[in-house]
Design a protein around this motif. Structure first.
Motif, PDB file in Angstrom:
ATOM      1  N   GLY A  53     -11.219  -4.163 -13.746  1.00 34.52           N
ATOM      2  CA  GLY A  53     -10.114  -3.779 -12.881  1.00 34.52           C
ATOM      3  C   GLY A  53      -9.371  -2.537 -13.320  1.00 34.52           C
ATOM      4  N   CYS A  54      -9.822  -1.893 -14.402  1.00 34.10           N
ATOM      5  CA  CYS A  54      -9.081  -0.721 -14.894  1.00 34.10           C
ATOM      6  C   CYS A  54      -9.120   0.421 -13.882  1.00 34.10           C
ATOM      7  CB  CYS A  54      -9.568  -0.275 -16.256  1.00 34.10           C
ATOM      8  SG  CYS A  54     -11.197   0.496 -16.255  1.00 34.10           S
ATOM      9  N   GLU A  55     -10.195   0.535 -13.125  1.00 33.63           N
ATOM     10  CA  GLU A  55     -10.270   1.587 -12.110  1.00 33.63           C
ATOM     11  C   GLU A  55      -9.229   1.346 -11.021  1.00 33.63           C
ATOM     12  OE1 GLU A  55     -12.025   4.445 -12.218  1.00 33.63           O
ATOM     13  OE2 GLU A  55     -12.581   3.772 -14.218  1.00 33.63           O
ATOM     14  N   GLN A  56      -8.992   0.081 -10.673  1.00 31.05           N
ATOM     15  CA  GLN A  56      -7.986  -0.238  -9.676  1.00 31.05           C
ATOM     16  C   GLN A  56      -6.596   0.130 -10.194  1.00 31.05           C
ATOM     17  OE1 GLN A  56      -7.633  -4.380  -8.627  1.00 31.05           O
ATOM     18  NE2 GLN A  56      -6.321  -3.931  -6.891  1.00 31.05           N
ATOM     19  N   VAL A  57      -6.323  -0.157 -11.455  1.00 36.77           N
ATOM     20  CA  VAL A  57      -5.033   0.183 -12.047  1.00 36.77           C
ATOM     21  C   VAL A  57      -4.835   1.687 -12.028  1.00 36.77           C
ATOM     22  CG1 VAL A  57      -3.669   0.154 -14.174  1.00 36.77           C
ATOM     23  CG2 VAL A  57      -4.940  -1.879 -13.494  1.00 36.77           C
ATOM     24  N   LYS A  58      -5.864   2.412 -12.419  1.00 29.23           N
ATOM     25  CA  LYS A  58      -5.782   3.871 -12.449  1.00 29.23           C
ATOM     26  C   LYS A  58      -5.539   4.425 -11.047  1.00 29.23           C
ATOM     27  CE  LYS A  58      -8.706   5.836 -15.158  1.00 29.23           C
ATOM     28  NZ  LYS A  58      -9.907   6.474 -15.748  1.00 29.23           N
ATOM     29  N   ALA A  59      -6.246   3.876 -10.056  1.00 27.84           N
ATOM     30  CA  ALA A  59      -6.077   4.334  -8.676  1.00 27.84           C
ATOM     31  C   ALA A  59      -4.672   4.029  -8.167  1.00 27.84           C
ATOM     32  CB  ALA A  59      -7.125   3.681  -7.775  1.00 27.84           C
ATOM     33  N   LEU A  60      -4.173   2.832  -8.454  1.00 25.20           N
ATOM     34  CA  LEU A  60      -2.819   2.470  -8.042  1.00 25.20           C
ATOM     35  C   LEU A  60      -1.791   3.384  -8.701  1.00 25.20           C
ATOM     36  CD1 LEU A  60      -3.121  -1.408  -8.164  1.00 25.20           C
ATOM     37  CD2 LEU A  60      -2.558  -0.055  -6.137  1.00 25.20           C
ATOM     38  N   PHE A  61      -1.988   3.662  -9.986  1.00 32.67           N
ATOM     39  CA  PHE A  61      -1.076   4.540 -10.705  1.00 32.67           C
ATOM     40  C   PHE A  61      -1.079   5.938 -10.091  1.00 32.67           C
ATOM     41  CE2 PHE A  61      -0.621   7.868 -13.904  1.00 32.67           C
ATOM     42  CZ  PHE A  61       0.722   7.705 -14.209  1.00 32.67           C
ATOM     43  N   ARG A  62      -2.249   6.467  -9.841  1.00 35.29           N
ATOM     44  CA  ARG A  62      -2.344   7.821  -9.280  1.00 35.29           C
ATOM     45  C   ARG A  62      -1.753   7.895  -7.876  1.00 35.29           C
ATOM     46  NH1 ARG A  62      -8.368   9.504 -11.432  1.00 35.29           N
ATOM     47  NH2 ARG A  62      -7.718   9.901 -13.582  1.00 35.29           N
ATOM     48  N   ARG A  63      -2.063   6.906  -7.057  1.00 38.04           N
ATOM     49  CA  ARG A  63      -1.512   6.914  -5.700  1.00 38.04           C
ATOM     50  C   ARG A  63       0.004   6.723  -5.743  1.00 38.04           C
ATOM     51  NH1 ARG A  63      -3.733   2.735  -1.307  1.00 38.04           N
ATOM     52  NH2 ARG A  63      -2.456   1.320  -2.527  1.00 38.04           N
ATOM     53  N   GLY A  64       0.470   5.823  -6.603  1.00 38.47           N
ATOM     54  CA  GLY A  64       1.906   5.613  -6.738  1.00 38.47           C
ATOM     55  C   GLY A  64       2.618   6.855  -7.229  1.00 38.47           C
ATOM     56  N   SER A  65       2.013   7.542  -8.181  1.00 35.45           N
ATOM     57  CA  SER A  65       2.592   8.787  -8.705  1.00 35.45           C
ATOM     58  C   SER A  65       2.644   9.861  -7.619  1.00 35.45           C
ATOM     59  CB  SER A  65       1.788   9.294  -9.901  1.00 35.45           C
ATOM     60  OG  SER A  65       1.889   8.381 -10.966  1.00 35.45           O
ATOM     61  N   SER A  66       1.613   9.914  -6.804  1.00 42.84           N
ATOM     62  CA  SER A  66       1.594  10.878  -5.692  1.00 42.84           C
ATOM     63  C   SER A  66       2.694  10.568  -4.688  1.00 42.84           C
ATOM     64  CB  SER A  66       0.237  10.859  -4.988  1.00 42.84           C
ATOM     65  OG  SER A  66      -0.770  11.306  -5.869  1.00 42.84           O
ATOM     66  N   HIS A  67       2.832   9.294  -4.351  1.00 41.85           N
ATOM     67  CA  HIS A  67       3.912   8.895  -3.442  1.00 41.85           C
ATOM     68  C   HIS A  67       5.270   9.258  -4.033  1.00 41.85           C
ATOM     69  CE1 HIS A  67       1.832   6.986  -0.169  1.00 41.85           C
ATOM     70  NE2 HIS A  67       1.219   6.119  -0.952  1.00 41.85           N
ATOM     71  N   LEU A  68       5.420   9.058  -5.321  1.00 40.13           N
ATOM     72  CA  LEU A  68       6.682   9.381  -5.986  1.00 40.13           C
ATOM     73  C   LEU A  68       6.987  10.872  -5.865  1.00 40.13           C
ATOM     74  CD1 LEU A  68       9.045   8.401  -7.727  1.00 40.13           C
ATOM     75  CD2 LEU A  68       7.578   8.684  -9.722  1.00 40.13           C
ATOM     76  N   CYS A  69       6.000  11.703  -6.090  1.00 43.67           N
ATOM     77  CA  CYS A  69       6.190  13.153  -5.980  1.00 43.67           C
ATOM     78  C   CYS A  69       6.529  13.575  -4.551  1.00 43.67           C
ATOM     79  CB  CYS A  69       4.942  13.891  -6.450  1.00 43.67           C
ATOM     80  SG  CYS A  69       4.695  13.813  -8.224  1.00 43.67           S
ATOM     81  N   LEU A  70       5.984  12.865  -3.584  1.00 43.76           N
ATOM     82  CA  LEU A  70       6.225  13.193  -2.179  1.00 43.76           C
ATOM     83  C   LEU A  70       7.528  12.586  -1.653  1.00 43.76           C
ATOM     84  CD1 LEU A  70       2.610  12.694  -0.812  1.00 43.76           C
ATOM     85  CD2 LEU A  70       3.824  14.863  -1.089  1.00 43.76           C
ATOM     86  N   GLY A  71       8.166  11.748  -2.451  1.00 42.34           N
ATOM     87  CA  GLY A  71       9.412  11.122  -2.023  1.00 42.34           C
ATOM     88  C   GLY A  71       9.216   9.855  -1.210  1.00 42.34           C
ATOM     89  N   ASN A  72       8.010   9.337  -1.180  1.00 48.24           N
ATOM     90  CA  ASN A  72       7.725   8.075  -0.480  1.00 48.24           C
ATOM     91  C   ASN A  72       8.018   6.925  -1.444  1.00 48.24           C
ATOM     92  OD1 ASN A  72       6.736   9.706   1.593  1.00 48.24           O
ATOM     93  ND2 ASN A  72       4.656   9.606   0.800  1.00 48.24           N
ATOM     94  N   LEU A  73       9.296   6.607  -1.593  1.00 47.61           N
ATOM     95  CA  LEU A  73       9.718   5.704  -2.657  1.00 47.61           C
ATOM     96  C   LEU A  73       9.257   4.265  -2.443  1.00 47.61           C
ATOM     97  CD1 LEU A  73      13.289   7.107  -3.383  1.00 47.61           C
ATOM     98  CD2 LEU A  73      11.070   7.827  -4.297  1.00 47.61           C
ATOM     99  N   ASP A  74       9.240   3.782  -1.220  1.00 48.48           N
ATOM    100  CA  ASP A  74       8.782   2.409  -0.977  1.00 48.48           C
ATOM    101  C   ASP A  74       7.305   2.256  -1.323  1.00 48.48           C
ATOM    102  OD1 ASP A  74      11.304   1.612  -0.126  1.00 48.48           O
ATOM    103  OD2 ASP A  74      10.859   2.002   1.991  1.00 48.48           O
ATOM    104  N   GLU A  75       6.499   3.227  -0.911  1.00 51.18           N
ATOM    105  CA  GLU A  75       5.066   3.178  -1.214  1.00 51.18           C
ATOM    106  C   GLU A  75       4.827   3.314  -2.717  1.00 51.18           C
ATOM    107  OE1 GLU A  75       6.490   5.023   1.131  1.00 51.18           O
ATOM    108  OE2 GLU A  75       5.448   4.671   3.013  1.00 51.18           O
ATOM    109  N   ALA A  76       5.597   4.182  -3.364  1.00 46.12           N
ATOM    110  CA  ALA A  76       5.472   4.359  -4.810  1.00 46.12           C
ATOM    111  C   ALA A  76       5.806   3.062  -5.526  1.00 46.12           C
ATOM    112  CB  ALA A  76       6.384   5.483  -5.293  1.00 46.12           C
ATOM    113  N   ARG A  77       6.876   2.397  -5.089  1.00 47.58           N
ATOM    114  CA  ARG A  77       7.283   1.136  -5.719  1.00 47.58           C
ATOM    115  C   ARG A  77       6.180   0.092  -5.580  1.00 47.58           C
ATOM    116  NH1 ARG A  77      12.183   0.644  -4.034  1.00 47.58           N
ATOM    117  NH2 ARG A  77      11.581  -0.038  -1.971  1.00 47.58           N
TER     118      ARG A  77
END
Length: 82
Positions: A9-33
């Motif tokens: 499942g480490c690939e899933q964690v990495k993908a979630l982290f990257r997508r969450g970080s991208s949402h955070l940078c874009l200001g999509n706070l609910d999706e990032a959370r």
């Protein structure tokens, strides 16, 4: 080499982290959370995920403060017109 990266499942964690970080940078706070929270559930000891969650909390606090300030100005402006 860190054995955590070879865990199931480490690939899933990495993908979630990257997508969450991208949402955070874009200001999509609910999706990032949602993404960073799930990544933290799957990998609770990951310091990088914890730092990203800290940045998210800081952005949420700043957003909440900006909303309060805008509401205060709107109310004080409306009261001045009466």
């Amino acid at each position: 080499m860190n054995s955590a990266y070879h865990a199931p499942g480490c690939e899933q964690v990495k993908a979630l982290f990257r997508r969450g970080s991208s949402h955070l940078c874009l200001g999509n706070l609910d999706e990032a959370r949602a993404d960073l929270g799930r990544a933290a559930e799957l990998s609770p000891a990951d310091a990088e995920i914890r730092r990203a969650l800290g940045r998210l909390q800081a952005k949420q606090a700043a957003y909440s403060e900006a909303q309060r300030e805008m509401t205060r100005r709107m109310i004080s402006g409306a009261a001045g017109r009466e």
